[in-house]
Motif scaffolding. Sequence first.
Motif, mmCIF file in Angstrom:
data_model
loop_
_atom_site.group_PDB
_atom_site.id
_atom_site.type_symbol
_atom_site.label_atom_id
_atom_site.label_comp_id
_atom_site.label_asym_id
_atom_site.label_seq_id
_atom_site.Cartn_x
_atom_site.Cartn_y
_atom_site.Cartn_z
ATOM 1 N N ILE A 167 -5.809 -0.384 7.717
ATOM 2 C CA ILE A 167 -6.453 0.834 7.206
ATOM 3 C C ILE A 167 -7.198 1.547 8.328
ATOM 4 O O ILE A 167 -7.126 2.775 8.453
ATOM 5 N N ILE B 82 -13.402 6.497 3.080
ATOM 6 C CA ILE B 82 -13.426 5.306 2.238
ATOM 7 C C ILE B 82 -14.669 5.270 1.348
ATOM 8 O O ILE B 82 -14.584 4.920 0.169
ATOM 9 N N TRP C 299 -14.797 6.613 -2.252
ATOM 10 C CA TRP C 299 -14.046 5.833 -3.249
ATOM 11 C C TRP C 299 -14.861 4.647 -3.746
ATOM 12 O O TRP C 299 -14.578 4.119 -4.816
ATOM 13 N N VAL D 179 -5.023 4.425 1.207
ATOM 14 C CA VAL D 179 -6.481 4.303 1.035
ATOM 15 C C VAL D 179 -6.809 3.968 -0.412
ATOM 16 O O VAL D 179 -7.629 3.083 -0.692
ATOM 17 N N ARG D 180 -6.148 4.626 -1.344
ATOM 18 C CA ARG D 180 -6.391 4.348 -2.764
ATOM 19 C C ARG D 180 -6.008 2.902 -3.114
ATOM 20 O O ARG D 180 -6.746 2.207 -3.808
ATOM 21 N N ARG E 61 -3.063 8.838 1.888
ATOM 22 C CA ARG E 61 -3.859 8.944 0.661
ATOM 23 C C ARG E 61 -3.575 7.768 -0.279
ATOM 24 O O ARG E 61 -4.481 7.143 -0.814
ATOM 25 N N TYR F 152 0.816 -1.214 0.000
ATOM 26 C CA TYR F 152 0.000 0.000 0.000
ATOM 27 C C TYR F 152 0.848 1.262 0.000
ATOM 28 O O TYR F 152 0.315 2.364 -0.140
ATOM 29 N N LEU G 214 -6.358 5.344 9.742
ATOM 30 C CA LEU G 214 -7.360 6.402 9.834
ATOM 31 C C LEU G 214 -7.508 6.885 11.278
ATOM 32 O O LEU G 214 -7.760 8.066 11.516
ATOM 33 N N ARG H 3 -4.323 9.147 11.911
ATOM 34 C CA ARG H 3 -3.945 9.841 10.679
ATOM 35 C C ARG H 3 -3.130 11.094 10.944
ATOM 36 O O ARG H 3 -2.440 11.569 10.056
ATOM 37 N N VAL I 5 -13.819 6.340 8.721
ATOM 38 C CA VAL I 5 -13.845 5.358 7.636
ATOM 39 C C VAL I 5 -14.933 5.720 6.627
ATOM 40 O O VAL I 5 -14.706 5.682 5.419
ATOM 41 N N TYR J 10 -5.854 0.386 -1.060
ATOM 42 C CA TYR J 10 -6.782 -0.527 -0.381
ATOM 43 C C TYR J 10 -8.080 -0.658 -1.165
ATOM 44 O O TYR J 10 -8.609 -1.758 -1.328
#
Length: 183
Positions: free
Chosen positions: A129, A179, A182, A148-149, A145, A68, A133, A136, A175, A151
């Motif tokens: 994840i 999240i 996305w 998260v992308r 960033r 990640y 968060l 963070r 979350v 994941y």
Amino acid sequence: MARTAELRAAGINHYRLQQLMADGMVECVRRGHYQWIGESAPSDVRTLTRLFPDAVFCMQTALFHYGYTERTPDEWHLAVSKFSNRKRFCLHYPAVQPHFLTPTTLQLGVCRETMDGIPVHMHNRDRVICDCLRFRNSIDPEILRKAVRAYVEDPHMNTSQLLDYAQRLRCRQSVQNLIEPWL
């Protein structure tokens, strides 16, 4: 790696141990813990699993393992019980960043992974994840960033488990805010 008592049982006394260290054949990792220096350098993962058998690899270490993030962590991030002795983690090398958690929180989302051919305990993708968060403010925003992308694009993503962990770790709002857009 061997402890002082194991070396004594093998017939290596204090004087001989000091001689081996002066010759560069043995190095002191931590007081009472010594490792042989051979042709190939010992793996940091092997050293950490031997020194901290109760630890769980987490945060940036797990992010790097799961792919990640491309940044190699400066320190090994280990989740341990909050009842652990904090002096255990004062090492010159390898650099360790302990995260002290309650025992129930520590065991949430633990799985078996392999790093450098060595089986280790590590928090799973969904738990990592959630932790990122939750904390963070202590992570570089660029790493967060990208994590998260990555994941969201990961085929192993489990949103129901992610939301369950978020509920238990009290970060469900974060979350949902970061999240869900996305998805």
